[in-house]
Scaffold this motif. Structure first.
Motif, PDB file in Angstrom:
ATOM      1  N   SER A 140       2.213  55.582   5.649  1.00  0.00           N
ATOM      2  CA  SER A 140       2.650  54.196   5.868  1.00  0.00           C
ATOM      3  C   SER A 140       1.819  53.535   6.959  1.00  0.00           C
ATOM      4  O   SER A 140       1.379  52.389   6.807  1.00  0.00           O
ATOM      5  CB  SER A 140       4.134  54.172   6.256  1.00  0.00           C
ATOM      6  OG  SER A 140       4.923  54.715   5.221  1.00  0.00           O
TER       7      SER A 140
ATOM      8  N   MET B  34      -1.341  49.891   7.417  1.00  0.00           N
ATOM      9  CA  MET B  34      -1.116  48.701   8.236  1.00  0.00           C
ATOM     10  C   MET B  34      -2.412  48.047   8.735  1.00  0.00           C
ATOM     11  O   MET B  34      -2.478  46.824   8.835  1.00  0.00           O
ATOM     12  CB  MET B  34      -0.217  49.040   9.415  1.00  0.00           C
ATOM     13  CG  MET B  34       1.222  49.367   9.019  1.00  0.00           C
ATOM     14  SD  MET B  34       1.965  48.091   8.001  1.00  0.00           S
ATOM     15  CE  MET B  34       1.908  46.706   9.117  1.00  0.00           C
TER      16      MET B  34
ATOM     17  N   ALA C 272       2.458  46.201   3.824  1.00  0.00           N
ATOM     18  CA  ALA C 272       3.324  46.340   5.004  1.00  0.00           C
ATOM     19  C   ALA C 272       4.758  46.573   4.573  1.00  0.00           C
ATOM     20  O   ALA C 272       5.478  47.387   5.150  1.00  0.00           O
ATOM     21  CB  ALA C 272       3.225  45.093   5.886  1.00  0.00           C
ATOM     22  N   TYR C 273       5.192  45.831   3.544  1.00  0.00           N
ATOM     23  CA  TYR C 273       6.554  46.023   3.030  1.00  0.00           C
ATOM     24  C   TYR C 273       6.716  47.445   2.490  1.00  0.00           C
ATOM     25  O   TYR C 273       7.703  48.121   2.737  1.00  0.00           O
ATOM     26  CB  TYR C 273       6.841  44.990   1.941  1.00  0.00           C
ATOM     27  CG  TYR C 273       8.074  45.317   1.103  1.00  0.00           C
ATOM     28  CD1 TYR C 273       9.344  45.042   1.605  1.00  0.00           C
ATOM     29  CD2 TYR C 273       7.965  45.948  -0.131  1.00  0.00           C
ATOM     30  CE1 TYR C 273      10.469  45.364   0.867  1.00  0.00           C
ATOM     31  CE2 TYR C 273       9.082  46.274  -0.865  1.00  0.00           C
ATOM     32  CZ  TYR C 273      10.350  45.975  -0.372  1.00  0.00           C
ATOM     33  OH  TYR C 273      11.462  46.302  -1.074  1.00  0.00           O
TER      34      TYR C 273
ATOM     35  N   LEU D 135       6.957  49.927   5.244  1.00  0.00           N
ATOM     36  CA  LEU D 135       8.277  49.858   5.852  1.00  0.00           C
ATOM     37  C   LEU D 135       9.314  50.557   4.978  1.00  0.00           C
ATOM     38  O   LEU D 135      10.155  51.319   5.455  1.00  0.00           O
ATOM     39  CB  LEU D 135       8.669  48.397   6.085  1.00  0.00           C
ATOM     40  CG  LEU D 135      10.059  48.160   6.686  1.00  0.00           C
ATOM     41  CD1 LEU D 135      10.145  48.759   8.084  1.00  0.00           C
ATOM     42  CD2 LEU D 135      10.381  46.670   6.725  1.00  0.00           C
ATOM     43  N   HIS D 136       9.236  50.286   3.669  1.00  0.00           N
ATOM     44  CA  HIS D 136      10.203  50.884   2.712  1.00  0.00           C
ATOM     45  C   HIS D 136      10.108  52.403   2.745  1.00  0.00           C
ATOM     46  O   HIS D 136      11.111  53.118   2.883  1.00  0.00           O
ATOM     47  CB  HIS D 136       9.898  50.340   1.313  1.00  0.00           C
ATOM     48  CG  HIS D 136      10.819  50.891   0.236  1.00  0.00           C
ATOM     49  ND1 HIS D 136      10.632  52.137  -0.332  1.00  0.00           N
ATOM     50  CD2 HIS D 136      11.935  50.363  -0.340  1.00  0.00           C
ATOM     51  CE1 HIS D 136      11.587  52.360  -1.216  1.00  0.00           C
ATOM     52  NE2 HIS D 136      12.390  51.286  -1.250  1.00  0.00           N
TER      53      HIS D 136
ATOM     54  N   VAL E 149      14.800  46.990  12.947  1.00  0.00           N
ATOM     55  CA  VAL E 149      14.828  46.610  11.533  1.00  0.00           C
ATOM     56  C   VAL E 149      15.694  45.369  11.341  1.00  0.00           C
ATOM     57  O   VAL E 149      15.385  44.475  10.541  1.00  0.00           O
ATOM     58  CB  VAL E 149      15.354  47.790  10.686  1.00  0.00           C
ATOM     59  CG1 VAL E 149      15.585  47.372   9.241  1.00  0.00           C
ATOM     60  CG2 VAL E 149      14.373  48.954  10.749  1.00  0.00           C
TER      61      VAL E 149
ATOM     62  N   LEU F 200      14.232  41.941  11.371  1.00  0.00           N
ATOM     63  CA  LEU F 200      13.559  41.468  10.156  1.00  0.00           C
ATOM     64  C   LEU F 200      14.535  40.813   9.185  1.00  0.00           C
ATOM     65  O   LEU F 200      14.164  40.411   8.092  1.00  0.00           O
ATOM     66  CB  LEU F 200      12.861  42.647   9.461  1.00  0.00           C
ATOM     67  CG  LEU F 200      11.728  43.315  10.255  1.00  0.00           C
ATOM     68  CD1 LEU F 200      11.218  44.536   9.494  1.00  0.00           C
ATOM     69  CD2 LEU F 200      10.595  42.340  10.504  1.00  0.00           C
TER      70      LEU F 200
ATOM     71  N   LYS G 184       6.115  43.861  13.820  1.00  0.00           N
ATOM     72  CA  LYS G 184       7.417  44.545  13.869  1.00  0.00           C
ATOM     73  C   LYS G 184       7.400  45.808  13.017  1.00  0.00           C
ATOM     74  O   LYS G 184       7.974  46.828  13.398  1.00  0.00           O
ATOM     75  CB  LYS G 184       8.516  43.603  13.398  1.00  0.00           C
ATOM     76  CG  LYS G 184       8.825  42.494  14.395  1.00  0.00           C
ATOM     77  CD  LYS G 184       9.933  41.600  13.909  1.00  0.00           C
ATOM     78  CE  LYS G 184      10.265  40.521  14.952  1.00  0.00           C
ATOM     79  NZ  LYS G 184      11.319  39.607  14.489  1.00  0.00           N
ATOM     80  N   VAL G 185       6.727  45.735  11.846  1.00  0.00           N
ATOM     81  CA  VAL G 185       6.621  46.939  10.996  1.00  0.00           C
ATOM     82  C   VAL G 185       5.859  48.021  11.748  1.00  0.00           C
ATOM     83  O   VAL G 185       6.223  49.192  11.748  1.00  0.00           O
ATOM     84  CB  VAL G 185       5.929  46.593   9.661  1.00  0.00           C
ATOM     85  CG1 VAL G 185       5.641  47.880   8.869  1.00  0.00           C
ATOM     86  CG2 VAL G 185       6.800  45.664   8.837  1.00  0.00           C
ATOM     87  N   ASP G 186       4.765  47.619  12.453  1.00  0.00           N
ATOM     88  CA  ASP G 186       4.012  48.586  13.275  1.00  0.00           C
ATOM     89  C   ASP G 186       4.904  49.254  14.305  1.00  0.00           C
ATOM     90  O   ASP G 186       4.866  50.463  14.506  1.00  0.00           O
ATOM     91  CB  ASP G 186       2.871  47.858  13.993  1.00  0.00           C
ATOM     92  CG  ASP G 186       1.590  47.859  13.155  1.00  0.00           C
ATOM     93  OD1 ASP G 186       1.478  48.722  12.278  1.00  0.00           O
ATOM     94  OD2 ASP G 186       0.731  46.991  13.381  1.00  0.00           O
TER      95      ASP G 186
ATOM     96  N   LEU H 280       7.399  51.683  12.606  1.00  0.00           N
ATOM     97  CA  LEU H 280       6.740  52.902  12.139  1.00  0.00           C
ATOM     98  C   LEU H 280       6.281  53.761  13.330  1.00  0.00           C
ATOM     99  O   LEU H 280       6.371  54.992  13.293  1.00  0.00           O
ATOM    100  CB  LEU H 280       5.542  52.537  11.263  1.00  0.00           C
ATOM    101  CG  LEU H 280       5.865  51.873   9.909  1.00  0.00           C
ATOM    102  CD1 LEU H 280       4.582  51.510   9.186  1.00  0.00           C
ATOM    103  CD2 LEU H 280       6.730  52.782   9.036  1.00  0.00           C
TER     104      LEU H 280
END
Length: 893
Positions: A314, A318, A347-348, A351-352, A418, A421, A515-517, A520
């Motif tokens: 994941s 990114m 990115a989604y 995250l998933h 999370v 988001l 935010k995803v970074d 993760l």
């Protein structure tokens, strides 16, 4: 101008026909005040409200001794700080825990007083003075201002200690000097007596010579000492052995109750042998569980490695997403390409996949902890006796539970990230918090059990709390594999549906990717920590299993011998121990009451001989030796001393020394402690930080008020029926009147609120209101002209000017400490003169400054007003053309 006023009257009629519009006007008048009031109240007096900032104090000072007197400066400082409410002092001895809390942001700073602090502080009284050090650590990351506050507090502590030490040390030295001076002065008569005695001794030297010859002659004719005295003295060699035996008998009798208690304990242990045998049998059951424990740890390692693999995949996706966003931002500035959903879809997906992996890992963590609690429950049901080994084993269980609590806390933090988001994670965080609550209660119960084991008491482990924690972990395991995945899947599906919207706004897309970074990164960190912990456990388990097996085998093998010996000892206690203690008491009574009298008679006889006969012979010999070796030198010293005393009297040195040593103790010690004193005079005193900040936030609120009017009220003529009756200049002037009236209301409300709601200080409150009205009018003319000439571009320019003014207007920091760019634009910003003008009313008016600031402010306003009047017709086609092109995008009002 007449038509412009008619347009204003027309606006008033329109307001009358739409009463609901009055609510908007009231809101426009009041809303800017909130901006000033809330900011002022939140920063009213921060430097005197630091009592909630936590600062750790760690005192390891061992103290020092000065002239036989013990002092501990670190302890004195700690006691002083306990009565100081400047900060929320946290007194602790655990440096490691304090460092952790500092890094985690619980403490703003740490003040560490080292073990040699007092010794270094008082080293001035020794040959090699050393500077004392206080270690100060501060977390600069928490807040921009808080470290400055704590640094000021630490500096104040060291300065106070230095000042007090200088005053104390100087006072001690001066006091000692004064004491010596007074002492010498009081002893001048005694000095003269000594002087006369020395002179008398000098005159008696011929008599000393005759005495010396007589003593030497007697020493040379002494006889031998009687041999019978030595034989009598030899009897004392047996005295120590006799007293030693008697002391041991008395001591043994004093512990008779302890011996009896030990006997009763042996009988009790003998009666509990069946329970001990049962516990050993259960130990075999525990040993059989080790393969299951190894399998559970291996499974946990595999789960963390699987999660790490997913998170690595994941995270690797990114950089491409960030690269596309960055390129889109560059292209957007050139008016070219836009970002699409496809660009941020990785990115989604990352995250998933990451959240799914963490959900599964949470379930595995719960199952692993559940296995641990199963083993703990088996141990609890064996009702083990206290020992250091059991305490160590219980600490291992406690560490495993604390690791799970930390893991769950990290999961809660990730779920909160999370949630930022737009995904609802409330149920998930509540579930983890519920489990942590049960585990924390069990952890506290284990602390009690560890204390019992350490004290070798009977250990009770709370099985109810174990059962409650087991139920919570089972529920969490089921939850992570069903409800948690469903909740996250639902939220992610919704988020996926909104990716188009996120992609359209580059800032939102960049924020989303960041935010995803973060999510993760945090997930990878706790996964790595869990993996490291499990690998450490996996490495330690074989040794622990082997050690437990060895201990169990030894216990099983030696139990029959132990049981037999305990049985014999119990039989002796029950049948013979009472008679033994009775005989011991009789011997102790003789040793304590009769034996000392016998020995005392021997001592008196021996002492008589020892004191008289050897003393007389020794004294004569020592006196003869003195006469031979020392007396000639003493005679020479007497002659030298007599001569020096005569020289000393001739120079009057004694009286001069007394005069030098005598001093005014208080004045001189105060001078050395603080030789320079700062006398402060406040030219324009303002009682608090909030009042001093009021001019800046008032000016900012008035600019915001003008911006709100420019955004919510139109500068155009919407009524098509009268559009041809007014020229563009008349429209510009007529519509401005309503804006100006609103700005007057805004200025009055914000200043009166400062004075009467916040109780802000103003030296000249009436001028404060008047200057605020003048500033509001000037700001309104500037913002209104920008919006009227340029439309949406003018609104944007007004916001940009506001941003520049916040930094370059000199409202918060002196302009001289800002970068050169802001210093260069400072003279051209309306804020520069508006804030200074309002400060005059707050602190005190200097007329020439008021007229200067007002003149420059309205010079800028006049220039903008003239541009608006002259160029309104020329800018109107440009504004309409831009507006038409903007409308074609269907993205603006």
């Amino acid at each position: 101008m007449k038509n412009a006023f008619h347009l204003f009257l027309h606006d008033l009629k329109n307001i009358k026909r739409a009463p609901s519009f009055i609510i908007l006007l009231i809101g426009l008048s009041i809303l800017p005040s909130f901006y000033a009031w809330f900011n002022l109240r939140s920063s009213w007096d921060p430097y005197s409200n630091t009592k909630h900032l936590q600062v750790a104090i760690i005192n390891e000072d061992n103290g020092a001794k000065i002239r036989g007197k013990s002092i501990n400066v670190g302890k004195q400082l700690t006691q002083t700080l306990k009565h100081n409410d400047k900060f929320n002092w946290q007194f602790t001895n655990d440096m490691k825990a304090a460092d952790h809390k500092l890094r985690m942001g619980e403490y703003y700073a740490i003040i560490h007083i080292p073990s040699n602090f007092s010794e270094d502080m008082t080293s001035i009284f020794h040959k090699k003075p050393k500077r004392a050090h206080i270690d100060y650590k501060v977390n600069q990351k928490i807040n921009a201002i808080a470290p400055k506050m704590t640094t000021a507090g630490a500096t104040a502590i060291t300065e106070s200690l230095s000042e007090k030490f200088i005053a104390s040390a100087t006072a001690s030295l001066l006091q000692e000097s004064n004491r010596v001076g007074v002492s010498i002065e009081n002893k001048i008569p005694l000095y003269h007596k000594i002087e006369n005695a020395v002179f008398d001794a000098e005159r008696a030297i011929p008599d000393m010579e005759r005495f010396r010859d007589a003593v030497i002659k007697i020493d040379e004719h002494q006889g031998d000492i009687s041999k019978y005295a030595d034989e009598f003295y030899a009897l004392s060699n047996y005295r120590d052995k006799l007293n030693g035996g008697a002391s041991k008998i008395i001591e043994a009798n004093q512990h008779a109750s302890d011996i009896k208690a030990v006997g009763e304990l042996i009988v009790k242990v003998n009666n509990n042998l069946p329970e001990i045998q049962s516990a050993l049998q259960k130990a075999n059951t525990i040993e059989e569980k080790f393969p299951e424990i190894n399998a559970a740890v291996s499974k946990g390692i595999q789960a963390t490695e699987t999660a790490q693999s997913v998170l690595n995949t994941s995270q690797s996706a990114m950089p491409k997403v960030h690269d596309k966003i960055s390129k889109a931002q560059d292209m957007n500035q050139k008016g070219k390409a836009q970002l699409s959903k496809v660009d941020i879809q990785p990115a989604y997906t990352a995250l998933h996949d990451g959240l799914s992996a963490m959900s599964k890992l949470s379930g595995e963590e719960a199952l692993a902890t559940l296995d641990t609690l199963d083993k703990l429950n088996t141990l609890a049901q064996s009702y083990p006796g206290g020992s250091e080994q059991l305490a160590q084993n219980l600490k291992i269980y406690q560490n495993n539970i604390q690791q799970t609590i930390r893991f769950n806390n990290e999961m809660i933090r990730i779920m909160k990230e999370v949630a930022s988001l737009g995904i609802d994670t409330t149920l998930i965080t509540d579930k983890f918090q519920e489990v942590n609550s049960k585990l924390s209660l069990l952890n506290e119960a284990l602390s009690v059990s560890i204390t019992q084991a350490t004290k070798k008491e009977r250990v009770t482990i709370d099985t109810d709390k174990i059962a409650a924690a087991q139920d919570a972990l089972k529920s969490l395991s089921d939850f992570t594999n069903t409800t948690m995945l469903e909740r996250l899947e639902t939220g992610l599906t919704t988020l996926n549906g909104g990716l188009d919207v996120i992609a359209e706004k580059l800032n939102t897309a960049s924020d989303f990717a960041s935010k995803v970074d973060t999510i993760l990164g945090d997930a990878m960190r706790i996964t790595q920590e869990a993996n490291q912990t499990l690998n450490t456990i996996n490495q330690q388990l074989p040794a622990f299993e082997n050690r437990f097996s060895q201990v169990n085998q030894i216990a099983q093998a030696n139990y029959p011998k132990f049981a037999a010996k305990i049985g014999k000892a119990s039989q002796f206690v029950q049948s013979d121990l009472g008679n033994v203690l009775t005989d011991l008491n009789k011997l102790s009574t003789f040793a304590e009451n009769d034996l000392p009298g016998v020995l005392n008679k021997y001592d008196k006889t021996s002492q008589l001989l020892q004191n008289k006969l050897p003393g007389a012979q020794s004294g004569i010999h020592e006196l003869a030796q003195f006469a031979r070796n020392d007396l000639p030198g003493i005679e020479q010293d007497i002659k030298k001393a007599s001569q020096k005393l005569r020289d000393f009297d001739d120079k009057d040195a004694l009286n001069k020394l007394v005069k030098l040593l005598r001093n005014d103790l208080k004045d001189e010690s105060d001078y050395f402690a603080k030789p320079i004193q700062l006398d402060e005079t406040q030219i324009f005193p303002i009682p608090n930080y909030g009042s001093a900040s009021a001019p800046f936030y008032t000016a900012l609120a008035l600019w915001v008020g003008a911006l709100l009017c420019g955004n919510l009220l139109t500068t155009e003529l919407k009524d098509q029926s009268i559009k041809d009756k007014f020229s563009l200049r008349e429209l510009y002037l007529g519509r401005m009147i309503l804006f100006l009236l609103i700005s007057v209301a805004q200025a009055i409300i914000v200043v009166l609120g400062n004075l009467f709601i916040l109780d802000a200080y103003a030296k000249h409150p009436v001028y404060n209101v008047l200057f605020a009205i003048l500033v509001g009018l000037a700001f309104t003319v500037i913002v209104y002209t920008l919006v009227s000439l340029l439309g949406n571009i003018g609104k944007a320019l007004a916001i940009i000017i506001m941003v520049l003014q916040i930094a370059g207007g000199g409202g918060t920091f002196p302009i001289q400490v800002t970068p050169l760019f802001f210093q260069h634009i400072h003279p051209f910003l309306p804020f520069t003169y508006a804030v200074d003008l309002l400060r005059e009313a707050v602190g005190g008016i200097t007329p020439e400054l008021v007229w200067t600031k007002l003149g420059f402010l309205y010079l800028i306003t006049a220039i903008i007003f003239a541009i608006g009047v002259i160029l309104k017709p020329k800018f109107e086609p440009i504004k309409k053309g831009f507006y038409a092109r903007s409308q074609a995008s269907n993205l603006v009002e």
